[in-house]
Design an enzyme around this catalytic site. Sequence first.
Site, mmCIF file in Angstrom:
data_model
loop_
_atom_site.group_PDB
_atom_site.id
_atom_site.type_symbol
_atom_site.label_atom_id
_atom_site.label_comp_id
_atom_site.label_asym_id
_atom_site.label_seq_id
_atom_site.Cartn_x
_atom_site.Cartn_y
_atom_site.Cartn_z
ATOM 1 N N TYR A 109 -13.347 -6.467 12.836
ATOM 2 C CA TYR A 109 -13.101 -5.454 13.869
ATOM 3 C C TYR A 109 -12.164 -6.047 14.916
ATOM 4 C CZ TYR A 109 -13.513 -2.332 17.774
ATOM 5 O OH TYR A 109 -13.190 -1.470 18.796
ATOM 6 N N GLU A 197 -6.947 0.030 18.220
ATOM 7 C CA GLU A 197 -8.098 -0.434 17.440
ATOM 8 C C GLU A 197 -7.724 -0.556 15.974
ATOM 9 O OE1 GLU A 197 -11.479 2.187 16.367
ATOM 10 O OE2 GLU A 197 -12.667 0.918 17.695
#
Length: 390
Positions: A109, A197
């Site tokens: 992530y 992201e």
Amino acid sequence: MDIHEYQAKEILAKFGVPVPRGGLANSPEQAAYRARELGGKAWVVKAQVHAGGRGAAGGVKLCRSVDEVQTFAAGLFGKLLVTKQTDANGKGVYRLWVEGASEIAQEIYLGFVLDRKSERIMIVASAQGGMEIEDLAENAPDSLRRMTIDPAVGLSEFQARELAFSLGLKGGQIAQMVSILRACYRAYRDLDAVMVEINPLVITGTGDLVALDAKMSFDTNALFRRPEVAELRDRSQEDPRESTAGDHGLAYVGLDGDIGCIINGAGLAMATMDMIKLAGGEPANFLDIGGGASPERVVRAFRTVLADANVSVILVNIFAGINRCDWVAEGVVQAYREVGLTLPVVVRLAGTNVEGGKRIIQASGLPLISADTLAEAAAAAVAARPRNAA
Ligand code: ADP
Ligand code: MG
């Protein structure tokens, strides 16, 4: 402002982030064409909507033949996709992204956000990617790495390297990660983003890092100087109530209740939402008419609020400083007549020219409900709801 995954990938790739080869499709036939064009044996077909959680909601699929690509695309195209990040109505799927399938050894992530506390861009990363950040924070908080960036220095090589090491990356992956981090930082800063992201950033079967998903959001106040970003806007993904209001220079926020609110100033709007809730009601929306609202602007505000079929009462709450109560009152009366209002309207005016405003409301002979304080106004709006009256 949000953009699609494929647009974010295109931007990030320009800054140097490795992404899979892929193509955009505006129909199931085009999706099949894209798969054939890309070649290979496996493809991932991805619904392009402004929301994450598509995988779990059936908006992303690994396909092993061109037929499978077309069949899946046909089932998805034109539908409303409901994910954990959309509301119950979902978002329309009108664009599909087809890309080559990657072999995944590990999912990482990686997020860049604005940390308001330190007033800096912050990197958040975890070696246990794939999950949404909210789930990571809950299920694997110890895996999260955070790092803030000094704007005067930028993201330094040693910081990026330190983060790469802390994620357990090895050998050539370190240099790849440093280059990805710096690319994301530059994209964020140079394009006035508020969020970047990559989830997942994967380690492939050959040990290389590739961004399989990408999300970017931008500061709407900076769009005027980023025309290349502004043109990526996709109205099909927006709440039509909010985009129409925006076109008229009105700030509108759609909510789920039935009390429509016309207010001046965001702070007063917040206070009004609180008071409505305290009185036992639920706001349907709020519309900020801003300072110096002419009667015409008030009429437009009424039309916008009424476009929401859930609205059963309208609450007008104006604390006039720059505004003038008499103008707002004129607008309310004009709107009542022009729009042919049948719903109850509660009006609370305070501040500049309040006497004049109240006179106009009274002299109109219309069934407007006047209130002196915010608490009275909220209570009156709740009491005036047809379902309460019945
Ligand atoms: P979302 O975050 O909206 O669910 P993603 O793009 O992250 O959508 O896709 C969901 C999952 O699908 C990813 O976590 C990854 O496991 C898998 N996936 C996505 N793109 C690819 C790809 N090109 N190759 C292989 N797997 C993929
Ligand atoms: Mg994702």
